[in-house]
Design a protein around this motif. Structure first.
Motif, PDB file in Angstrom:
ATOM      1  N   ALA A 181      -4.822   8.029 -27.398  1.00 40.96           N
ATOM      2  CA  ALA A 181      -3.507   8.648 -27.421  1.00 40.96           C
ATOM      3  C   ALA A 181      -3.023   8.748 -28.857  1.00 40.96           C
ATOM      4  O   ALA A 181      -3.499   8.045 -29.748  1.00 40.96           O
ATOM      5  N   PRO A 182      -2.098   9.649 -29.161  1.00 37.70           N
ATOM      6  CA  PRO A 182      -1.574   9.766 -30.518  1.00 37.70           C
ATOM      7  C   PRO A 182      -1.098   8.425 -31.049  1.00 37.70           C
ATOM      8  O   PRO A 182      -0.488   7.638 -30.334  1.00 37.70           O
ATOM      9  N   ALA A 183      -1.391   8.183 -32.343  1.00 39.99           N
ATOM     10  CA  ALA A 183      -1.035   6.883 -32.911  1.00 39.99           C
ATOM     11  C   ALA A 183       0.458   6.712 -33.044  1.00 39.99           C
ATOM     12  O   ALA A 183       0.963   5.607 -32.998  1.00 39.99           O
ATOM     13  N   ARG A 184       1.161   7.826 -33.254  1.00 44.83           N
ATOM     14  CA  ARG A 184       2.610   7.694 -33.434  1.00 44.83           C
ATOM     15  C   ARG A 184       3.261   7.279 -32.127  1.00 44.83           C
ATOM     16  O   ARG A 184       3.112   7.950 -31.117  1.00 44.83           O
ATOM     17  N   PRO A 185       3.959   6.150 -32.101  1.00 47.00           N
ATOM     18  CA  PRO A 185       4.568   5.711 -30.842  1.00 47.00           C
ATOM     19  C   PRO A 185       5.688   6.652 -30.427  1.00 47.00           C
ATOM     20  O   PRO A 185       6.365   7.242 -31.254  1.00 47.00           O
ATOM     21  N   VAL A 186       5.843   6.766 -29.117  1.00 44.59           N
ATOM     22  CA  VAL A 186       6.900   7.600 -28.568  1.00 44.59           C
ATOM     23  C   VAL A 186       8.117   6.734 -28.314  1.00 44.59           C
ATOM     24  O   VAL A 186       8.025   5.678 -27.701  1.00 44.59           O
ATOM     25  N   ALA A 187       9.247   7.181 -28.796  1.00 44.45           N
ATOM     26  CA  ALA A 187      10.465   6.400 -28.596  1.00 44.45           C
ATOM     27  C   ALA A 187      10.812   6.341 -27.131  1.00 44.45           C
ATOM     28  O   ALA A 187      10.661   7.307 -26.407  1.00 44.45           O
ATOM     29  N   PRO A 188      11.285   5.198 -26.636  1.00 46.31           N
ATOM     30  CA  PRO A 188      11.660   5.100 -25.226  1.00 46.31           C
ATOM     31  C   PRO A 188      12.898   5.925 -24.946  1.00 46.31           C
ATOM     32  O   PRO A 188      13.656   6.268 -25.843  1.00 46.31           O
ATOM     33  N   ALA A 189      13.084   6.223 -23.652  1.00 43.00           N
ATOM     34  CA  ALA A 189      14.279   6.974 -23.250  1.00 43.00           C
ATOM     35  C   ALA A 189      15.521   6.195 -23.620  1.00 43.00           C
ATOM     36  O   ALA A 189      15.564   4.969 -23.553  1.00 43.00           O
ATOM     37  N   PRO A 363      -5.203  -1.432 -21.515  1.00 43.03           N
ATOM     38  CA  PRO A 363      -5.039  -0.236 -20.686  1.00 43.03           C
ATOM     39  C   PRO A 363      -3.997   0.699 -21.272  1.00 43.03           C
ATOM     40  O   PRO A 363      -3.020   0.287 -21.883  1.00 43.03           O
ATOM     41  N   ALA A 364      -4.229   1.991 -21.072  1.00 42.41           N
ATOM     42  CA  ALA A 364      -3.300   2.992 -21.580  1.00 42.41           C
ATOM     43  C   ALA A 364      -1.989   2.916 -20.835  1.00 42.41           C
ATOM     44  O   ALA A 364      -1.935   2.614 -19.645  1.00 42.41           O
ATOM     45  N   VAL A 365      -0.889   3.166 -21.548  1.00 43.35           N
ATOM     46  CA  VAL A 365       0.434   3.175 -20.929  1.00 43.35           C
ATOM     47  C   VAL A 365       0.612   4.503 -20.200  1.00 43.35           C
ATOM     48  O   VAL A 365       0.490   5.564 -20.809  1.00 43.35           O
ATOM     49  N   PRO A 366       0.879   4.482 -18.904  1.00 47.25           N
ATOM     50  CA  PRO A 366       0.968   5.748 -18.165  1.00 47.25           C
ATOM     51  C   PRO A 366       2.219   6.529 -18.526  1.00 47.25           C
ATOM     52  O   PRO A 366       3.255   5.957 -18.879  1.00 47.25           O
TER      53      PRO A 366
END
Length: 780
Positions: A181-189, A363-366
């Motif tokens: 998955a992209p290395a840049r983390p996605v900000a939570p909602a 494990p990947a975060v869904p």
């Protein structure tokens, strides 16, 4: 006892023996026998001084079975015709034909939800449960609107996604392609803003009346599209005063009305739009996404994985599911989440580079998709629970703990003294421990309140207890303070596994800062009828003290149910006829034996009157569902013409005032105001126009309806065709409803032991656990 030496004997003829182990029988002469069944077949009613084994199932007989997740059962009811052009029937109009998906709209579902179209009724001289629900949902919608307003403007239809939604979609595609998955983390909602004290719910406002002209306009559009005009009030209530115009612009909005199926909405759209509509229409795709998520909520999910929704869209003939989901996300029809990725924010640049190179750190975060309604509820609940944890002031209650009636009660008192949130687990006997806690807290000058899920549970707790619904509506309990919060210092909620995420959110947001909350319940029972698994998620998150009771449930019933809870269907000695096994061969014999047990055997041999014996079966439909059993039981126990809308005085009833909540009671009378009921000592008046949709005969209930309640005796009916729906939580719940006696009408052979050993609860996709773990550190 009419010759009964050690068993329950309906009439004294010889029988075929009690199964001493699943799938086998003991010699007929070694135990007391039952009367011959239908067609002269001999039966057996006795549990003896030897070993008794039993089991259960929740199947809908001749229809789909209601699962562990609380989805409403389907009865294969007749369709309403070809009004939408697909031969599957129009959505049920109030008081009319069956709903489009085959569920009888007038019959409460397995989870306690009133089926189909019926609004739900209220109690006399006080706000109805519907009004309570409407008020709570109105507040949630207002907060959703505020939350949306804080976000960036909508993406134009057809435009590509950007920002968080685009990153999440890229992550899904990368993971499915076997890449990192992209290395840049996605900000939570963004978390929902805290509700100021002055904005917390106070009084309940009545639902606004619908203008007749709006209903007439909707009826005209429905008729033009081939749908029944009688559906207009329900459509208007769902879509608002401008529903007619909205339907003309987007006919697939009809899919947001409960009971409407995609095939029917497609037919309605074709009638209005002609050749202008097709399977790839963006309006259709957005409506389908919402429908899929609402249907998932009926099964307990608060969200679904991205691949699951995409696959479901493909099954519904959407030509480009990926593009359809992009459009639904851009239009705000669905929210997208990847909870847990914020943990990656602490990674160093080198670690992030390793991740990009494909390093597998777990494990990947869904990526999840969800509706605003449940997303906001889970986020608000997590925030509220964190607030309680952080604002509670530690105290020393050692003296009160020293005077506790049991070691488990003492442990609970000490845990609550030092924490704002505590989880307590245990069976029926363990309920005494939270009660002891409230008594100890009261001696310290604090204000405790204990609340149960049902009126039945409240009555068993004694004077001073409340129900969750009564506490929130203000009809029970201490009321609210000047800031609108509940006027208490400690709230103990029993039967906590029955809390759905929306009810739990309203409850937690009603607590003042510094208050303590104890959620107590049996983790082995069926989960809530509504969406979410609040109690299980809180246990899994381990962010607060968890006190496991060491007080076992007593007697043979306690031993049997405790074994089921750990996956073992043990042989249990029942010298006092606490457990009775009645083998049956077919549905007709199952109904006959059930009536015989309730009307004759249990009252005579056990001493429990028919009115205190509850029948529990697998679903509402089928040859051995609640409808069939209630018909047979009424004919035997309280025959009458049904002059009050199908009911007579003294009929036992199940009243569903709000989705997920069932009250048991009896008919008192009827007058111009409606049907008068006595529900565990609480007088209730159900308006005449609502009786058909929210009241049913209640000699027989489903296991979901019976959760949180107990009776002196229970008769669990397991027809032979129920085996495929058996699960450990269903058996555990059903078998645990009897206080003194359990009879099992058994027709599932070896399937029972197999289910207890190997069929756990159906999984639910929720976000609460991850949200809690992000807000709170694990409890020591």
């Amino acid at each position: 006892m009419d010759g009964a030496q050690d068993g329950v004997t309906p009439s004294g003829s010889e029988g075929e023996g009690v199964p001493s182990a699943l799938g086998g029988t003991a010699p007929g002469g070694s135990r007391d026998q039952a009367a011959p069944g239908e067609g002269g077949k001999a039966g057996e009613d006795s549990a003896t001084g030897g070993a008794a084994r039993a089991g259960g199932q929740d199947s809908a007989g001749d229809s789909a079975t209601l699962g562990e997740d609380g989805a409403p059962g389907r009865d294969g009811a007749a369709s309403a015709g070809d009004a939408l052009g697909h031969g599957e029937g129009a959505p049920g109009a109030p008081g009319g034909a069956a709903s489009a998906d085959g569920q009888d709209p007038a019959v409460p579902g397995e989870d306690g939800n009133p089926g189909g179209d019926g609004a739900v009724g209220g109690e006399a001289v006080q706000p109805s449960e519907v009004e309570v629900e409407i008020a709570a949902q109105r507040e949630l919608r207002e907060r959703i609107a505020r939350r949306k307003a804080e976000k960036e403007g909508p993406i134009p239809a057809g435009a590509k996604l950007s920002g968080q939604a685009a990153d999440l979609l890229a992550a899904v595609r990368a993971m499915e392609g076997g890449q990192a998955a992209p290395a840049r983390p996605v900000a939570p909602a963004a978390a929902a803003p805290a509700v100021p004290a002055q904005n917390r719910p106070r009084a309940v406002e009545p639902a606004p009346a619908t203008a007749p002209e709006a209903v007439a306009a909707v009826a005209a559009v429905l008729a033009e599209g081939g749908a029944p005009p009688t559906l207009a009030p329900q459509v208007t209530a769902t879509l608002g005063e401008r529903a007619g115009d909205a339907l003309r612009e987007d006919p697939w909005l009809l899919l947001s009305v409960p009971g409407v199926r995609p095939e029917q909405a497609d037919g309605f759209a074709r009638a209005l739009l002609g050749d202008a509509c097709g399977p790839g229409d963006e309006r259709r795709s957005a409506a389908l996404v919402g429908w899929l998520l609402e249907r998932a909520a009926l099964r307990g999910h608060t969200a679904l994985t991205f691949p699951a929704v995409r696959a479901a869209l493909a099954e519904r003939s959407v030509p480009d599911p990926d593009q359809a989901l992009q459009h639904a996300i851009a239009e705000g029809a669905v929210l997208v989440f990847q909870d847990g990725v914020e943990d990656a924010e602490g990674d160093t640049e080198d670690e992030a580079a390793d991740d990009a190179d494909g390093a597998d750190d777990g494990p990947a975060v869904p990526v999840l998709l969800g509706l605003d309604r449940y997303a906001l509820a889970e986020e608000s609940l997590a925030d509220g629970l964190a607030r309680l944890v952080k604002t509670a002031q530690g105290a020393s209650w050692d003296e009160a703990a020293a005077q506790a009636p049991s070691p488990s009660a003492a442990e609970l008192i000490r845990a609550v003294a030092g924490h704002g949130l505590v989880v307590h687990t245990g069976g029926e006997a363990a309920r005494a421990e939270p009660v002891a806690l409230t008594e100890a807290v009261r001696t310290l000058g604090l204000r405790p309140v204990v609340a149960a899920h049902s009126e039945n549970g409240r009555r068993r707790l004694g004077a001073g207890a409340t129900t969750v619904a009564g506490l929130l509506s203000g009809t029970e309990g201490p009321g609210r303070d000047a800031d609108g919060a509940l006027d208490l210092d400690l709230l103990v909620v029993l039967d906590a596994p029955q809390l759905d995420v929306e009810t739990a959110t309203v409850l937690v947001e009603s607590l003042p800062d510094g208050a303590r909350l104890v959620l107590s319940g049996d983790p082995g029972v069926l989960w809530s009828a509504g969406a979410g698994r609040v109690f299980a998620d809180l246990l899994a998150a381990r962010v607060c003290p968890q006190i496991a009771s060491r007080t076992p449930d007593p007697g043979p019933l306690g031993e049997l149910v405790s074994g089921i809870g750990i996956g073992e269907l043990n042989q249990v000695e029942a010298p006092g006829k606490e457990i009775v096994i009645v083998p049956v061969r077919d549905a007709g014999e199952a109904v006959h034996r059930t009536v015989q047990l309730v009307a004759d055997s249990v009252p005579r041999a056990i001493g429990v009157p028919s009115g205190q014996t509850q029948v529990i079966t697998v679903g509402h439909g089928g040859a051995v569902g609640t409808r069939a059993l209630n018909t047979a039981l009424k004919e035997r126990l309280n025959p009458g013409p049904g002059r009050f809308g199908g009911f007579d005085p003294d009929d036992r009833v199940a009243y569903v005032p709000a989705p997920g909540r069932t009250l048991t009671g009896s008919v008192v009378s009827a007058d111009a105001e409606g049907l008068r009921l006595d529900c565990d000592g609480v007088p209730v008046v159900v308006p005449r126009e609502l009786v058909e949709s929210v009241v049913r005969h209640g000699w027989a209930l489903t296991a979901h309806q019976a959760a949180g309640m107990r009776w002196p005796a229970a008769v669990v009916v397991l027809p032979g065709d129920a085996a495929q729906g058996l699960s450990r939580p269903w058996v555990y719940t059903a078998f645990g409803r009897g206080e003194r006696h359990l009879s099992v009408v058994h027709g599932v052979d070896q399937a029972l032991a197999q289910a207890v050993a190997g069929v756990p609860a159906a999984e639910r996709t929720t976000r609460l656990r991850t949200l809690l773990e992000a807000l709170l550190t694990p409890a020591v």
